[in-house]
Enzyme design. Structure first.
Site, PDB file in Angstrom:
ATOM      1  N   GLY A 150       4.507  -8.995  14.409  1.00 59.86           N
ATOM      2  CA  GLY A 150       4.501  -8.515  13.027  1.00 59.86           C
ATOM      3  C   GLY A 150       4.576  -7.005  12.965  1.00 59.86           C
ATOM      4  O   GLY A 150       4.510  -6.320  13.997  1.00 59.86           O
ATOM      5  N   ASP A 151       4.754  -6.497  11.734  1.00 54.77           N
ATOM      6  CA  ASP A 151       4.797  -5.050  11.496  1.00 54.77           C
ATOM      7  C   ASP A 151       5.932  -4.372  12.245  1.00 54.77           C
ATOM      8  O   ASP A 151       5.816  -3.207  12.644  1.00 54.77           O
ATOM      9  CB  ASP A 151       3.453  -4.387  11.871  1.00 54.77           C
ATOM     10  CG  ASP A 151       2.278  -5.129  11.272  1.00 54.77           C
ATOM     11  OD1 ASP A 151       2.331  -5.396  10.065  1.00 54.77           O
ATOM     12  OD2 ASP A 151       1.343  -5.465  12.014  1.00 54.77           O
ATOM     13  N   LYS A 174      10.340  -4.707   9.116  1.00 51.57           N
ATOM     14  CA  LYS A 174      11.408  -5.549   8.549  1.00 51.57           C
ATOM     15  C   LYS A 174      11.863  -5.061   7.182  1.00 51.57           C
ATOM     16  O   LYS A 174      12.994  -5.272   6.772  1.00 51.57           O
ATOM     17  CB  LYS A 174      10.932  -7.014   8.433  1.00 51.57           C
ATOM     18  CG  LYS A 174      10.564  -7.642   9.758  1.00 51.57           C
ATOM     19  CD  LYS A 174      10.082  -9.063   9.604  1.00 51.57           C
ATOM     20  CE  LYS A 174       8.644  -9.238   9.185  1.00 51.57           C
ATOM     21  NZ  LYS A 174       7.626  -8.881  10.181  1.00 51.57           N
ATOM     22  N   GLY A 227       2.058  -7.701   4.649  1.00 49.65           N
ATOM     23  CA  GLY A 227       1.864  -6.464   3.896  1.00 49.65           C
ATOM     24  C   GLY A 227       3.045  -5.547   4.115  1.00 49.65           C
ATOM     25  O   GLY A 227       3.413  -5.272   5.242  1.00 49.65           O
ATOM     26  N   HIS A 228       3.692  -5.160   3.020  1.00 49.46           N
ATOM     27  CA  HIS A 228       4.768  -4.191   3.181  1.00 49.46           C
ATOM     28  C   HIS A 228       4.628  -3.131   2.104  1.00 49.46           C
ATOM     29  O   HIS A 228       4.275  -3.410   0.972  1.00 49.46           O
ATOM     30  CB  HIS A 228       6.142  -4.864   3.146  1.00 49.46           C
ATOM     31  CG  HIS A 228       6.179  -6.094   2.325  1.00 49.46           C
ATOM     32  ND1 HIS A 228       6.094  -7.351   2.863  1.00 49.46           N
ATOM     33  CD2 HIS A 228       6.243  -6.249   0.996  1.00 49.46           C
ATOM     34  CE1 HIS A 228       6.104  -8.228   1.895  1.00 49.46           C
ATOM     35  NE2 HIS A 228       6.198  -7.597   0.751  1.00 49.46           N
ATOM     36  N   THR A 229       4.888  -1.923   2.531  1.00 52.66           N
ATOM     37  CA  THR A 229       4.701  -0.801   1.621  1.00 52.66           C
ATOM     38  C   THR A 229       5.939  -0.656   0.750  1.00 52.66           C
ATOM     39  O   THR A 229       7.062  -0.616   1.247  1.00 52.66           O
ATOM     40  CB  THR A 229       4.467   0.485   2.434  1.00 52.66           C
ATOM     41  OG1 THR A 229       3.385   0.227   3.315  1.00 52.66           O
ATOM     42  CG2 THR A 229       4.131   1.667   1.547  1.00 52.66           C
ATOM     43  N   GLN A 240       5.216 -12.211   8.842  1.00 55.42           N
ATOM     44  CA  GLN A 240       4.610 -12.198  10.169  1.00 55.42           C
ATOM     45  C   GLN A 240       5.736 -12.172  11.221  1.00 55.42           C
ATOM     46  O   GLN A 240       6.754 -11.568  10.957  1.00 55.42           O
ATOM     47  CB  GLN A 240       3.655 -13.379  10.373  1.00 55.42           C
ATOM     48  CG  GLN A 240       2.354 -13.244   9.600  1.00 55.42           C
ATOM     49  CD  GLN A 240       2.494 -13.615   8.135  1.00 55.42           C
ATOM     50  OE1 GLN A 240       3.084 -14.632   7.810  1.00 55.42           O
ATOM     51  NE2 GLN A 240       1.956 -12.810   7.264  1.00 55.42           N
ATOM     52  N   THR A 255      -5.127  -4.544   6.262  1.00 60.37           N
ATOM     53  CA  THR A 255      -6.537  -4.377   6.640  1.00 60.37           C
ATOM     54  C   THR A 255      -6.883  -2.952   7.062  1.00 60.37           C
ATOM     55  O   THR A 255      -8.056  -2.650   7.265  1.00 60.37           O
ATOM     56  CB  THR A 255      -6.866  -5.313   7.828  1.00 60.37           C
ATOM     57  OG1 THR A 255      -5.960  -4.989   8.893  1.00 60.37           O
ATOM     58  CG2 THR A 255      -6.686  -6.771   7.450  1.00 60.37           C
ATOM     59  N   GLY A 272      16.701   1.789  13.958  1.00 61.41           N
ATOM     60  CA  GLY A 272      15.960   2.609  12.996  1.00 61.41           C
ATOM     61  C   GLY A 272      15.530   3.919  13.631  1.00 61.41           C
ATOM     62  O   GLY A 272      14.996   3.943  14.748  1.00 61.41           O
TER      63      GLY A 272
END
Ligand code: IMP
Length: 412
Positions: free
Chosen positions: A22-23, A26, A50-52, A229, A306, A401
């Protein structure tokens, strides 16, 4: 009405799937692609993701709505495989509304998705605290994910199709057992009030998303599947038991959306140029000390849900190969290459011996790649690294990226 199977062109859907824990970042590739897609769909999981998202120049962490939701032309689907905490969803809808975006008319929520109640969160925390006492904590996000999927598998879950009903009787029936077994009190009135309030806002969005997606395909619309995830957290194929409770692979996404396998065209596997993990569980290439700290700080590796510091380490090729195999990745997006700019030596795990990672070392490039937008302009040593990953996985690396900004992505 009988839906015509396979009426649309084969391979018209694209899936973006995390290949690590995860993280992987994406959100950026999704943001880039979303403009070209008519539908953006989330299949599984819940508010553990969680995505900003930047709304009205302010950063917000969204957990349930896919990160492509800001693209106002796109229909947004929350699929049958999801577990939905309604207060979180309403909060996200409100945030968008404050920024002048009314997402409800283009939001489709599967009537088969399960409602995740506040008591699931209490149960998650109780389970986690109990496991932690015996040193076996999973380090869940405490968002109630495991308990909600437990109820689903036990066939006592409550689905979105019942959002407009009075659920007091169902919830009361659980109250005594949970009180006795876990010392948890379900606040039936509060849960019911919350569902009632939420229904006023989203009941009109609850629908048969399987039929909707099929109709979209029939009319040649393009669907972008936003994985949540990642593969190593998959309930079957991940590092069990240190995994989440849903199927995070492309197969899981198809199941969670009720899409047929032949609808898949591209599967974009997303992997960081290094690796991170939140929560407990094996992490063979984890790096402690200065290097780990540097990766964490340069990569901003703190959980978006978190805020926990993420464990950091090197890329482990056998895991990436396995993820690519399970998902049938047609290409890869390597993210955050620029985080490695200050590393003199970059390690890649290529195997395992006696419980330790075996590494291949690469000379770093020691200059900034931030914002580099063409492959030719990457330092030679960075190209060597990319081409090694490509050769070892046998999957073309199409996207690289090089920074947070929208344009900071090499497309090959
Ligand atoms: P749960 O999904 O909250 O049950 O957590 C199970 C494990 O999956 C924990 O190690 C979490 O940290 C991890 N996890 C769940 N969702 C995400 C995510 O979106 N990114 C990274 N890790 C996650």
């Amino acid at each position: 009405m009988l839906m015509k199977a396979n009426s649309a062109a084969v391979g018209d859907c694209t899936a973006v799937i995390g290949t690590q824990w995860g993280d992987e970042g994406k959100g950026k590739i999704i943001d880039m692609l979303a403009a070209e897609y008519d539908v953006i769909a989330r299949a599984c999981g819940g508010a553990n993701a969680g995505h900003t998202i930047v709304v009205a120049e302010k950063k917000h962490v969204f957990r349930l709505l896919p990160s492509g939701c800001l693209h106002e032309h796109a229909q947004i689907v929350l699929g049958s495989g999801m577990v939905i905490h309604l207060p979180t969803l309403i909060e996200e809808i409100d945030l968008l509304r404050q920024a002048g975006i009314d997402i409800v008319p283009r939001l489709k929520i599967s009537h088969e998705a399960h409602i995740l109640f506040d008591f699931h969160k209490l149960l998650d925390a109780a389970n986690e605290d109990h496991r932690a006492k015996t040193g076996k904590g999973i380090g869940t996000t405490r968002r109630g994910i495991g308990p909600a999927y437990c109820d689903k598998a036990a066939r006592i879950g409550i689905r979105m199709e019942r959002i407009s009903e009075n659920l007091a009787e169902d919830l009361s029936a659980r109250k005594d057992t949970l009180q006795r077994a876990y010392g948890i009190t379900i606040d039936v009135d509060a849960e019911c009030r919350c569902i009632e309030e939420s229904a006023k806002i989203v009941a009109s969005s609850v629908t048969d998303t399987v039929a909707f997606l099929s109709a979209m395909r029939s009319s040649r619309k393009h669907i972008l599947i936003e994985g949540a995830q990642a593969t190593l957290l998959d309930i079957d194929h991940g590092t069990y038991p240190y995994v989440t409770s849903s199927s995070t692979t492309v197969a899981g996404a198809l199941q969670g959306l009720g899409l047929p396998p032949q609808c898949i065209g591209e599967v974009i596997g997303v992997a960081k140029a290094y690796c991170t993990r939140v929560g407990a569980g094996d992490f063979l290439t984890e790096v402690q000390g200065e290097t780990g700290e540097r990766l964490r700080e340069r990569g901003g590796e703190y959980g978006s849900v978190t805020k926990r510091p993420r464990r950091c380490g090197w890329l482990f090729l056998p895991d990436l190969q396995r993820s690519a195999m399970i998902n049938g990745c047609t290409c890869l997006n390597i993210t955050k290459l620029d985080v490695l700019d200050t590393e003199e030596v970059i390690r890649i795990g290529v195997g395992e011996s006696q419980g330790k990672a075996v590494y291949k070392d690469f000379a770093g490039w020691m200059c900034s790649t931030a914002g580099v937008a063409s492959y030719e302009r990457l330092p030679k040593n960075a190209q060597v690294l990319i081409e090694c990953i490509e050769m070892e996985t046998g999957v073309p690396i199409r996207y690289i990226g090089t920074g947070q900004g929208r344009g900071e992505m090499i497309i090959r």
